[in-house]
Design a protein around this motif. Structure first.
Motif, PDB file in Angstrom:
ATOM      1  N   GLU A  54     -10.973   0.172 -20.255  1.00 14.37           N
ATOM      2  CA  GLU A  54      -9.795  -0.602 -19.861  1.00 14.37           C
ATOM      3  C   GLU A  54      -8.800  -0.722 -21.004  1.00 14.37           C
ATOM      4  OE1 GLU A  54     -11.192  -4.357 -18.422  1.00 14.37           O
ATOM      5  OE2 GLU A  54     -12.162  -3.461 -16.670  1.00 14.37           O
ATOM      6  N   GLU A 121      -9.488  -7.525  -6.456  1.00 16.39           N
ATOM      7  CA  GLU A 121      -9.959  -6.589  -7.489  1.00 16.39           C
ATOM      8  C   GLU A 121      -9.418  -5.183  -7.250  1.00 16.39           C
ATOM      9  OE1 GLU A 121     -14.204  -6.936  -7.159  1.00 16.39           O
ATOM     10  OE2 GLU A 121     -14.274  -8.767  -8.373  1.00 16.39           O
ATOM     11  N   THR A 122      -9.414  -4.750  -6.001  1.00 16.09           N
ATOM     12  CA  THR A 122      -8.962  -3.399  -5.670  1.00 16.09           C
ATOM     13  C   THR A 122      -7.468  -3.253  -5.887  1.00 16.09           C
ATOM     14  OG1 THR A 122     -10.778  -3.201  -4.081  1.00 16.09           O
ATOM     15  CG2 THR A 122      -8.982  -1.609  -3.873  1.00 16.09           C
ATOM     16  N   ARG A 125      -7.048  -3.016  -9.650  1.00 14.37           N
ATOM     17  CA  ARG A 125      -7.573  -1.743 -10.159  1.00 14.37           C
ATOM     18  C   ARG A 125      -6.648  -0.588  -9.805  1.00 14.37           C
ATOM     19  NH1 ARG A 125     -13.262   0.918  -8.084  1.00 14.37           N
ATOM     20  NH2 ARG A 125     -13.087   2.865  -9.225  1.00 14.37           N
ATOM     21  N   GLU A 129      -4.716   1.813 -12.404  1.00 13.26           N
ATOM     22  CA  GLU A 129      -4.959   3.258 -12.437  1.00 13.26           C
ATOM     23  C   GLU A 129      -3.684   4.043 -12.161  1.00 13.26           C
ATOM     24  OE1 GLU A 129      -8.140   3.927  -9.667  1.00 13.26           O
ATOM     25  OE2 GLU A 129      -9.666   3.408 -11.150  1.00 13.26           O
TER      26      GLU A 129
END
Length: 175
Positions: A54, A121-122, A125, A129
């Motif tokens: 991260e 969270e998704t 993330r 990304e």
């Protein structure tokens, strides 16, 4: 033949890659397995390596470079990972997609978590990304023009989706 299977979390890449690997008798190399291998090489737990990734973009670069090396060396392999299609310069490339809410439901089910937790969270993330891949490689994950086939996995279970892909793969480059 080289086959790459890419897609966002919960789109079905792991399931499809596994089925195709068994069907064709090909080795499966996932970005996750490369990640685990690199963590071991660096004498770190997965959690430690994940925290480092991260903060340190060189870890993403190592994972992607390892997949690129495998793609160049191996003749009969399936590469599974978000950027696998970009890391391989040849072969048959697949992008699996599904609506965000369906992907969140799938992830929550396999991780035995709540929809709301996985949703947050998704989102975080995928934003992280997306920004990293644009910054590091100039890759826009929403541009699917490099893929031989893009399929929405929302309407098919993995077995039926695999049947579609097997027909496509078996007829690839046919005239």
């Amino acid at each position: 033949m080289l086959i790459t299977v890419s897609g966002l979390p919960g789109s079905g890449t792991s399931s499809i890659s596994s089925i195709l690997s068994k069907h064709y008798g090909m080795q499966l190399i996932s970005a996750g397995s490369v990640f685990r291998s690199l963590a071991k090489e660096h004498n770190m737990t997965l959690e430690e390596f994940g925290h480092n990734a991260e903060k340190d973009s060189s870890i993403d670069l190592m994972i992607d470079e390892r997949q690129r090396e495998i793609a160049e060396k191996e003749e009969n392999v399936i590469l599974e990972g978000r950027l696998a299609g970009h890391m391989a310069k040849s072969g048959f490339s697949i992008w699996l997609k599904a609506p965000f809410d369906i992907r969140v439901e799938r992830i929550a089910g396999r991780e035995h978590s709540t929809y709301d937790t996985v949703y947050a969270e998704t989102k975080k993330r995928e934003l992280s990304e997306s920004l990293r891949y644009k910054e590091i490689y100039g890759i826009d994950l929403e541009d699917h023009s490099i893929y031989d086939i893009v399929l929405d996995s929302k309407n098919w279970n993995p077995d039926n989706l695999s049947k579609i892909l097997i027909v496509a793969i078996d007829n690839y480059n046919c005239e």
